[in-house]
Design a protein around this motif. Structure first.
Motif, PDB file in Angstrom:
ATOM      1  N   ALA A   1       0.822  -1.208  -0.053  1.00 47.64           N
ATOM      2  CA  ALA A   1       0.045  -0.003  -0.098  1.00 47.64           C
ATOM      3  C   ALA A   1       0.686   1.367  -0.024  1.00 47.64           C
ATOM      4  CB  ALA A   1      -0.761   0.151   1.219  1.00 47.64           C
ATOM      5  N   ARG A   2       1.927   1.322   1.068  1.00 44.05           N
ATOM      6  CA  ARG A   2       2.934   2.393   0.847  1.00 44.05           C
ATOM      7  C   ARG A   2       3.350   2.662  -0.363  1.00 44.05           C
ATOM      8  NH1 ARG A   2       7.826   2.468   4.937  1.00 44.05           N
ATOM      9  NH2 ARG A   2       8.579   1.232   3.154  1.00 44.05           N
ATOM     10  N   ASP A   3       4.035   1.497  -1.043  1.00 44.04           N
ATOM     11  CA  ASP A   3       4.364   1.614  -2.326  1.00 44.04           C
ATOM     12  C   ASP A   3       3.464   2.044  -3.748  1.00 44.04           C
ATOM     13  OD1 ASP A   3       6.876   0.913  -4.154  1.00 44.04           O
ATOM     14  OD2 ASP A   3       5.489  -0.481  -5.037  1.00 44.04           O
ATOM     15  N   LYS A   4       2.554   1.676  -3.350  1.00 41.59           N
ATOM     16  CA  LYS A   4       1.600   2.007  -4.250  1.00 41.59           C
ATOM     17  C   LYS A   4       1.042   3.389  -4.376  1.00 41.59           C
ATOM     18  CE  LYS A   4      -0.756  -2.611  -5.116  1.00 41.59           C
ATOM     19  NZ  LYS A   4      -1.128  -2.809  -6.202  1.00 41.59           N
ATOM     20  N   MET A   5       0.838   3.971  -3.005  1.00 41.93           N
ATOM     21  CA  MET A   5       0.694   5.352  -2.875  1.00 41.93           C
ATOM     22  C   MET A   5       1.933   6.294  -3.008  1.00 41.93           C
ATOM     23  SD  MET A   5      -1.888   5.644   0.587  1.00 41.93           S
ATOM     24  CE  MET A   5      -1.892   4.094   1.479  1.00 41.93           C
ATOM     25  N   ALA A   6       2.998   5.788  -2.840  1.00 43.57           N
ATOM     26  CA  ALA A   6       4.274   6.522  -3.243  1.00 43.57           C
ATOM     27  C   ALA A   6       4.102   6.689  -4.870  1.00 43.57           C
ATOM     28  CB  ALA A   6       5.481   5.883  -3.003  1.00 43.57           C
ATOM     29  N   LYS A   7       3.372   5.901  -5.624  1.00 42.71           N
ATOM     30  CA  LYS A   7       3.418   5.928  -7.002  1.00 42.71           C
ATOM     31  C   LYS A   7       2.170   6.721  -7.477  1.00 42.71           C
ATOM     32  CE  LYS A   7       5.896   1.867  -8.002  1.00 42.71           C
ATOM     33  NZ  LYS A   7       5.848   0.153  -7.885  1.00 42.71           N
ATOM     34  N   GLY A   8       1.407   7.142  -6.261  1.00 43.81           N
ATOM     35  CA  GLY A   8       0.473   8.133  -6.701  1.00 43.81           C
ATOM     36  C   GLY A   8      -1.104   7.426  -6.838  1.00 43.81           C
ATOM     37  N   GLU A   9      -1.171   5.937  -6.587  1.00 43.55           N
ATOM     38  CA  GLU A   9      -2.202   5.192  -6.678  1.00 43.55           C
ATOM     39  C   GLU A   9      -3.297   5.524  -5.514  1.00 43.55           C
ATOM     40  OE1 GLU A   9      -2.102   0.996  -7.462  1.00 43.55           O
ATOM     41  OE2 GLU A   9      -0.144   1.423  -8.472  1.00 43.55           O
ATOM     42  N   ARG A  10      -4.556   5.884  -5.651  1.00 41.55           N
ATOM     43  CA  ARG A  10      -5.480   6.344  -4.614  1.00 41.55           C
ATOM     44  C   ARG A  10      -6.287   5.372  -4.130  1.00 41.55           C
ATOM     45  NH1 ARG A  10      -4.831  11.791  -4.661  1.00 41.55           N
ATOM     46  NH2 ARG A  10      -6.989  12.418  -3.960  1.00 41.55           N
ATOM     47  N   ARG A  11      -6.376   4.000  -4.755  1.00 45.46           N
ATOM     48  CA  ARG A  11      -7.143   2.917  -4.107  1.00 45.46           C
ATOM     49  C   ARG A  11      -6.390   1.551  -4.258  1.00 45.46           C
ATOM     50  NH1 ARG A  11     -13.513   3.683  -3.627  1.00 45.46           N
ATOM     51  NH2 ARG A  11     -13.448   5.598  -3.009  1.00 45.46           N
ATOM     52  N   PRO A  12      -6.552   0.632  -3.644  1.00 44.51           N
ATOM     53  CA  PRO A  12      -5.992  -0.651  -3.807  1.00 44.51           C
ATOM     54  C   PRO A  12      -6.662  -1.233  -5.227  1.00 44.51           C
ATOM     55  CG  PRO A  12      -7.743  -0.783  -1.869  1.00 44.51           C
ATOM     56  CD  PRO A  12      -7.543   0.529  -2.464  1.00 44.51           C
ATOM     57  N   CYS A  13      -5.800  -2.054  -6.016  1.00 42.89           N
ATOM     58  CA  CYS A  13      -6.266  -2.406  -7.102  1.00 42.89           C
ATOM     59  C   CYS A  13      -6.782  -3.832  -6.918  1.00 42.89           C
ATOM     60  CB  CYS A  13      -4.917  -2.382  -8.080  1.00 42.89           C
ATOM     61  SG  CYS A  13      -5.266  -3.230  -9.745  1.00 42.89           S
ATOM     62  N   CYS A  14      -7.662  -4.035  -7.956  1.00 45.91           N
ATOM     63  CA  CYS A  14      -8.215  -5.522  -7.977  1.00 45.91           C
ATOM     64  C   CYS A  14      -8.857  -6.159  -6.372  1.00 45.91           C
ATOM     65  CB  CYS A  14      -7.187  -6.595  -8.190  1.00 45.91           C
ATOM     66  SG  CYS A  14      -6.389  -5.905  -9.916  1.00 45.91           S
ATOM     67  N   PHE A  15      -9.650  -5.066  -6.031  1.00 44.13           N
ATOM     68  CA  PHE A  15     -10.161  -5.335  -4.539  1.00 44.13           C
ATOM     69  C   PHE A  15     -11.489  -5.301  -4.705  1.00 44.13           C
ATOM     70  CE2 PHE A  15     -11.875  -3.232  -0.417  1.00 44.13           C
ATOM     71  CZ  PHE A  15     -11.545  -4.398   0.336  1.00 44.13           C
ATOM     72  N   ASN A  16     -12.460  -6.235  -4.409  1.00 47.50           N
ATOM     73  CA  ASN A  16     -13.802  -6.662  -4.615  1.00 47.50           C
ATOM     74  C   ASN A  16     -14.575  -5.928  -3.353  1.00 47.50           C
ATOM     75  OD1 ASN A  16     -16.303  -7.546  -4.559  1.00 47.50           O
ATOM     76  ND2 ASN A  16     -15.951  -9.553  -5.183  1.00 47.50           N
ATOM     77  N   ARG A  17     -15.002  -4.766  -3.349  1.00 50.69           N
ATOM     78  CA  ARG A  17     -15.499  -3.983  -2.239  1.00 50.69           C
ATOM     79  C   ARG A  17     -16.712  -4.526  -1.792  1.00 50.69           C
ATOM     80  NH1 ARG A  17     -16.529   1.491  -4.023  1.00 50.69           N
ATOM     81  NH2 ARG A  17     -15.884   2.233  -1.827  1.00 50.69           N
ATOM     82  N   ASN A  18     -17.332  -5.677  -2.359  1.00 49.99           N
ATOM     83  CA  ASN A  18     -18.565  -6.306  -1.804  1.00 49.99           C
ATOM     84  C   ASN A  18     -18.503  -7.553  -1.106  1.00 49.99           C
ATOM     85  OD1 ASN A  18     -19.777  -4.347  -3.684  1.00 49.99           O
ATOM     86  ND2 ASN A  18     -20.167  -5.738  -5.332  1.00 49.99           N
ATOM     87  N   MET A  19     -17.073  -7.809  -0.889  1.00 51.97           N
ATOM     88  CA  MET A  19     -16.704  -8.846  -0.096  1.00 51.97           C
ATOM     89  C   MET A  19     -16.696  -8.654   1.360  1.00 51.97           C
ATOM     90  SD  MET A  19     -16.831 -11.236  -2.543  1.00 51.97           S
ATOM     91  CE  MET A  19     -16.163 -12.630  -1.792  1.00 51.97           C
ATOM     92  N   CYS A  20     -16.947  -9.654   2.356  1.00 56.40           N
ATOM     93  CA  CYS A  20     -16.708  -9.437   3.679  1.00 56.40           C
ATOM     94  C   CYS A  20     -15.185  -9.551   3.881  1.00 56.40           C
ATOM     95  CB  CYS A  20     -17.616 -10.527   4.350  1.00 56.40           C
ATOM     96  SG  CYS A  20     -17.261 -10.154   6.158  1.00 56.40           S
ATOM     97  N   THR A  21     -14.658  -8.386   4.665  1.00 58.29           N
ATOM     98  CA  THR A  21     -13.282  -8.328   4.906  1.00 58.29           C
ATOM     99  C   THR A  21     -12.833  -8.494   6.346  1.00 58.29           C
ATOM    100  OG1 THR A  21     -13.238  -6.055   4.985  1.00 58.29           O
ATOM    101  CG2 THR A  21     -12.726  -7.068   2.700  1.00 58.29           C
ATOM    102  N   GLU A  22     -13.696  -8.952   7.125  1.00 58.49           N
ATOM    103  CA  GLU A  22     -13.356  -9.424   8.624  1.00 58.49           C
ATOM    104  C   GLU A  22     -13.154 -10.843   8.808  1.00 58.49           C
ATOM    105  OE1 GLU A  22     -12.824  -7.598  11.192  1.00 58.49           O
ATOM    106  OE2 GLU A  22     -13.574  -5.559  10.354  1.00 58.49           O
ATOM    107  N   PRO A  23     -11.761 -11.337   8.610  1.00 62.51           N
ATOM    108  CA  PRO A  23     -11.491 -12.521   8.583  1.00 62.51           C
ATOM    109  C   PRO A  23     -11.934 -13.458   9.800  1.00 62.51           C
ATOM    110  CG  PRO A  23      -9.426 -11.297   9.013  1.00 62.51           C
ATOM    111  CD  PRO A  23     -10.628 -10.515   9.012  1.00 62.51           C
TER     112      PRO A  23
END
Length: 187
Positions: free
Chosen positions: A151-173
């Motif tokens: 995440a830190r590396d992607k933001m350093a490159k200007g990416e504002r959101r995580p790539c390839c992340f399904n926002r409709n999935m439950c993320t509480e493991p």
């Protein structure tokens, strides 16, 4: 749907649901018919009301096209409810978002690079929710740390959101498997 001056949708959604436990979590799954009226299959910011107790919360997606919320002990006590009980729930979608709680290890990593930290502050609140959900959607500590670095590396490159992340999935493991909220235990 129309909104009022405080960013709330003026039409409320009503449903009945039964609280259940998964481990130490108490869960309230939103009825599918009610959930379908929400503005997103992903996270939704709402004003909720249970037993005349109003509160603001963020509904999590359940990975099956519906939503759920965690009902902590304080909220259970305020509402006079517990696992196994059915409740009447009123939901009013909001257009404003509460700030997510930033995990300490992520916050430390963001502060290592002033440019990354500036981007973190500049992205939308919903984008911050997405980064945090993506990072913590694993029980494996090493994977979580790799995601923080990525995440830190992607933001350093200007990416504002995580790539390839399904926002409709439950993320509480702790309460899901493969991005889907677990069902209530059979009695």
């Amino acid at each position: 749907m129309s909104t009022d001056t405080r960013g709330r949708h003026t039409e409320s959604i009503h449903c009945r649901s039964t609280l259940f436990s998964i481990g130490v979590w108490t869960i309230l799954r939103i009825a599918k018919e009610a959930s379908s009226q929400l503005p997103s299959r992903g996270l939704v910011s709402v004003e909720a009301c249970i037993n005349d107790v109003s509160f603001r919360t963020v509904l999590e997606p359940d990975g099956k096209g519906s939503h759920w919320l965690s009902v902590d002990k304080a909220l259970q006590d305020s509402c006079g409810i517990q696992a196994g009980e059915a409740v009447e729930l009123k939901l009013t979608p909001l257009t404003d978002w509460p700030e997510p709680e930033v995990p300490e290890d992520l916050e430390k990593a963001l502060m290592l690079d002033p440019g990354v930290f500036a981007l973190w502050k500049d992205i939308t609140t919903l984008a911050r929710w997405d980064w945090i959900r993506w990072i913590r959607s694993t029980q494996n500590r090493e994977t979580c740390m790799r995601r923080i670095d990525a995440a830190r590396d992607k933001m350093a490159k200007g990416e504002r959101r995580p790539c390839c992340f399904n926002r409709n999935m439950c993320t509480e493991p702790e309460v899901s498997r493969s991005g889907v909220l677990l069902d209530p235990p059979k009695e």
